[in-house]
Scaffold this active site. Structure first.
Site, PDB file in Angstrom:
ATOM      1  N   ARG A  64      10.800  -9.759   6.416  1.00  0.00           N
ATOM      2  CA  ARG A  64      12.000  -9.591   7.367  1.00  0.00           C
ATOM      3  C   ARG A  64      11.990 -10.441   8.365  1.00  0.00           C
ATOM      4  NH1 ARG A  64      12.309  -3.288   7.659  1.00  0.00           N
ATOM      5  NH2 ARG A  64      10.151  -3.794   7.367  1.00  0.00           N
ATOM      6  N   LYS A 174       1.320   0.986  -4.736  1.00  0.00           N
ATOM      7  CA  LYS A 174       1.800   2.138  -4.431  1.00  0.00           C
ATOM      8  C   LYS A 174       1.901   2.521  -3.021  1.00  0.00           C
ATOM      9  CE  LYS A 174      -1.857   4.742  -2.881  1.00  0.00           C
ATOM     10  NZ  LYS A 174      -2.459   4.527  -1.586  1.00  0.00           N
ATOM     11  N   HIS A 204      -5.404  -0.265  -7.236  1.00  0.00           N
ATOM     12  CA  HIS A 204      -6.517  -0.956  -7.238  1.00  0.00           C
ATOM     13  C   HIS A 204      -7.743  -0.512  -7.496  1.00  0.00           C
ATOM     14  CE1 HIS A 204      -6.977   0.708  -3.287  1.00  0.00           C
ATOM     15  NE2 HIS A 204      -8.440   0.176  -3.277  1.00  0.00           N
ATOM     16  N   LYS A 208     -11.529  -2.213 -10.005  1.00  0.00           N
ATOM     17  CA  LYS A 208     -13.037  -2.260  -9.146  1.00  0.00           C
ATOM     18  C   LYS A 208     -13.909  -2.430 -10.625  1.00  0.00           C
ATOM     19  CE  LYS A 208     -12.081   0.500  -5.262  1.00  0.00           C
ATOM     20  NZ  LYS A 208     -12.521  -0.097  -3.932  1.00  0.00           N
ATOM     21  N   GLU A 242     -14.115   8.548   2.875  1.00  0.00           N
ATOM     22  CA  GLU A 242     -14.082   7.387   3.587  1.00  0.00           C
ATOM     23  C   GLU A 242     -14.594   7.791   5.115  1.00  0.00           C
ATOM     24  OE1 GLU A 242     -10.569   4.570   2.995  1.00  0.00           O
ATOM     25  OE2 GLU A 242      -9.742   6.486   2.628  1.00  0.00           O
ATOM     26  N   ASP A 261      -1.668  10.132  -0.858  1.00  0.00           N
ATOM     27  CA  ASP A 261      -2.425   8.847  -0.599  1.00  0.00           C
ATOM     28  C   ASP A 261      -3.511   8.415  -1.555  1.00  0.00           C
ATOM     29  OD1 ASP A 261      -2.751   6.433   0.867  1.00  0.00           O
ATOM     30  OD2 ASP A 261      -4.482   7.250   1.855  1.00  0.00           O
ATOM     31  N   HIS A 266      -5.655   7.174  -6.924  1.00  0.00           N
ATOM     32  CA  HIS A 266      -6.983   6.831  -7.208  1.00  0.00           C
ATOM     33  C   HIS A 266      -7.882   7.946  -8.104  1.00  0.00           C
ATOM     34  CE1 HIS A 266      -5.677   3.720  -5.048  1.00  0.00           C
ATOM     35  NE2 HIS A 266      -5.894   4.216  -3.515  1.00  0.00           N
ATOM     36  N   LYS A 366     -10.730  11.357   4.940  1.00  0.00           N
ATOM     37  CA  LYS A 366     -11.081  10.479   6.145  1.00  0.00           C
ATOM     38  C   LYS A 366     -11.693  11.158   7.033  1.00  0.00           C
ATOM     39  CE  LYS A 366      -6.933   7.620   4.931  1.00  0.00           C
ATOM     40  NZ  LYS A 366      -7.505   6.329   4.464  1.00  0.00           N
TER      41      LYS A 366
HETATM   42  C1  BG6 Z   1      -5.375   3.082  -0.315  1.00  0.00           C
HETATM   43  C2  BG6 Z   1      -5.174   4.008   0.681  1.00  0.00           C
HETATM   44  O1  BG6 Z   1      -4.680   2.913  -1.487  1.00  0.00           O
HETATM   45  O2  BG6 Z   1      -6.916   3.179  -0.528  1.00  0.00           O
HETATM   46  C3  BG6 Z   1      -6.150   4.016   1.869  1.00  0.00           C
HETATM   47  O3  BG6 Z   1      -3.897   3.931   0.975  1.00  0.00           O
HETATM   48  C4  BG6 Z   1      -7.391   4.120   1.558  1.00  0.00           C
HETATM   49  O4  BG6 Z   1      -5.727   5.267   2.675  1.00  0.00           O
HETATM   50  C5  BG6 Z   1      -7.807   3.135   0.434  1.00  0.00           C
HETATM   51  O5  BG6 Z   1      -8.288   3.785   2.861  1.00  0.00           O
HETATM   52  C6  BG6 Z   1      -9.077   2.990   0.111  1.00  0.00           C
HETATM   53  O6  BG6 Z   1      -9.448   2.095  -0.625  1.00  0.00           O
HETATM   54  P1  BG6 Z   1     -10.849   1.347  -0.858  1.00  0.00           P
HETATM   55  O7  BG6 Z   1     -10.886   0.404  -1.915  1.00  0.00           O
HETATM   56  O8  BG6 Z   1     -11.361   0.785   0.475  1.00  0.00           O
HETATM   57  O9  BG6 Z   1     -11.650   2.428  -1.548  1.00  0.00           O
END
Ligand code: BG6
Length: 516
Positions: A64, A174, A204, A208, A242, A261, A266, A366
């Site tokens: 945008r 996502k 994603h 991996k 994390e 999230d 994941h 987190k």
């Molecule tokens: C994302 C989440 O999909 O994955 C984030 O939205 C998260 O909150 C991230 O930090 C973690 O990905 P990775 O590859 O760093 O483990």
């Protein structure tokens, strides 16, 4: 990722053995966003530098924000250098890559912008030989997904330009929906203009290297599969921890929370790979059928049982790696009395022959003490202890740990005799480490997945049924939490392994979280 790793890396040699995709144009919606800068453009840069993309490959950034092509190229070159930590000798590469980038300003809801985009794509087909092949990447906030899809359809961009000869694929980032209902709505909208074989729902984690290796570990080795079941396995733990907080994503996180999230996508994807039956082939339909069967077999959790099976937490102020961090409620764009969870632990069962009564414990959070993702398969104890008085009473059961990140690898914990004249037993570890065995950094998840999509291989992407089944599991939990407001939300200091209740959560079953 160190720059020097790229061209001399045996794992990268591996991806180079694959076919180079047809020349194509990739349109990134949300080109001024974080994902584009941090992940997509650096991944494309690597692929292009390694000769994995056809010479005419082109990117059209759409956002945008008004911007010029030159400025966009400059920004992306800066991002490549910053996120890949490139040194000056790569300037020529970066400059050459920059020439593949183009820019179109689009408020996403304006048909004129799509007409302009169409013109740009047709020009690229002529000038760069992209031959009508198109990859659309939706990296915008999810509220724009439906509108972009519909406009692509309206502008005649959703269908392959020359059926049977050219391809058009769409990658959707996502979160895919916020609930079962919204995921179904989005599936309906997307399949209105694109057919399922054009749609690539990205997670994603599936790209991996170690996640893919999970399938190799299970199905390319004869030794593990025979005991990969309820007869030998006591329970499974999946941890995705994390160190980071919510960074600058407070408003997104307030809408999302940890369950949406991380767990809905994941972690449940990891679960389906750990628990799936062997597919007949490593082919998209076969693999995705088996994954979907696992999700379909998860024992449903009625809202009334949620407190028994799910724990939610939120970080308060604390020390992470010796540094003082603020609590979630003080993060920018977060409500001061927010009940959003930043930690969740879930216990679930998979009701099928292989896994009946084997608990799966999932946890993610987190601001935990470190970034670590691991799957631990804990085996049953031996039926009879013959080494009494040798320290054996307290010995730990066998555990296979699959470390997804960092220090990717696999370890097996087992008992060994302590050297000496008496019979003393201690647990020891046998370890495989990716870095040591292959001496190199694997490609990033986005490199693998972008390449797969260009090659038309959806194996590592989510099908509509998998997405909906995951929401089906998660929805009653969200519903219950909504009713409960702040009731049941446990707090933990940043830098700890979640709320103290997390220990009770697993210890009441006579088990413990793996120390990571
Ligand atoms: C994302 C989440 O999909 O994955 C984030 O939205 C998260 O909150 C991230 O930090 C973690 O990905 P990775 O590859 O760093 O483990």
């Amino acid at each position: 990722m160190p720059e020097t790793a790229a061209l001399t890396n045996p794992l990268r040699e591996g991806i180079r053995l694959r076919r180079t995709p047809d020349p194509c144009s990739m349109v990134i919606f949300g080109a001024s966003g974080d994902l584009t800068r941090r992940k997509l453009i650096p991944a494309l840069f690597y692929l292009s530098r390694e000769g994995m993309l056809a010479p005419g490959f082109s990117v059209v950034g759409c956002a945008r924000t008004p911007n010029t092509e030159e400025a966009f190229r400059r920004e992306m070159a800066g991002a490549v250098k910053k996120f890949l930590q490139l040194t000056t000798e790569s300037d020529a590469f970066v400059e050459a890559f920059g020439k593949t980038l183009h820019y179109v300003a689009d408020d996403f809801g304006d048909p004129k912008a799509y007409a302009m985009l169409k013109g740009v794509l047709e020009r690229l087909d002529q000038e760069r030989g992209t031959s009508g092949n198109r990859l659309f990447y939706l990296a915008t906030p999810p509220s724009f997904f439906p509108v972009i899809v519909q406009h692509l359809g309206g502008a005649g961009l959703a269908k392959p330009q020359v059926p049977g000869k050219t391809w058009t694929h769409i990658i959707i980032e996502k979160p895919f929906g916020q609930s079962l209902e919204s995921a179904r709505d989005l599936n309906r909208v997307v399949t209105g203009d694109f057919s399922e074989n054009q749609i690539y729902r990205i997670d994603h984690y599936l790209g991996k290297e170690t996640v893919q290796n999970l399938l190799v570990f299970r199905f390319a080795n004869g030794v593990f599969e025979p005991f990969w079941n309820r007869r030998y396995i006591d329970h499974v733990q999946i941890t995705v921890a994390e160190e980071l907080g919510v960074e600058n994503r407070g408003s997104y996180y307030e809408e999302s929370g940890l369950l949406r999230d991380m767990i809905q996508n994941h972690v449940l994807q990891l679960l389906s790979l750990v628990a799936m039956e062997p597919p007949a082939t490593f082919e998209a339909t076969a693999v995705r059928d088996e994954k979907a069967k696992v999700l379909r077999s998860i024992r449903p959790m009625p809202a009334s049982r949620v407190p028994d099976f799910v724990l939610r937490g939120q970080y308060s102020e604390g020390l992470v790696g010796g540094k003082k961090e603020i609590g979630y409620r003080s993060e920018p764009k977060v409500a001061p009395a927010s009940n959003t969870e930043t930690y969740a632990a879930v216990k679930l069962f998979i009701d099928n022959w292989r896994w009946a009564d084997v608990p799966f414990y999932l946890r993610s959070g987190k601001r935990l003490p470190k970034r670590v993702s691991e799957i631990s398969i804990q085996f049953r104890r031996v039926p009879h202890l013959l080494f009494r008085g040798s320290g054996a009473e307290g010995i730990e059961p066998n555990v296979i740990s699959i470390r997804l990140q960092p220090n990717e690898g696999i370890s097996l914990k087992f008992c060994a005799k302590l050297p000496g004249t008496s019979m003393q037993i201690r647990p020891v570890k046998m370890e495989f480490r990716y870095g040591e065995s292959f001496g190199a950094t694997p490609p990033t998840a986005y490199e693998t997945l972008l390449l797969d999509c260009m090659l038309g291989d959806p194996t590592l992407f989510n099908r509509d049924d998998a997405v909906e089944l995951s929401w089906e599991f998660v929805d009653p939990i969200l519903e219950r939490w909504k009713q409960d407001g702040g009731k049941g939300l446990a707090f933990y200091p940043a830098g700890s392994w979640g709320p103290p209740e997390a220990d009770d959560f697993i210890e009441r079953d006579g088990r413990q979280w793996q120390r990571l």
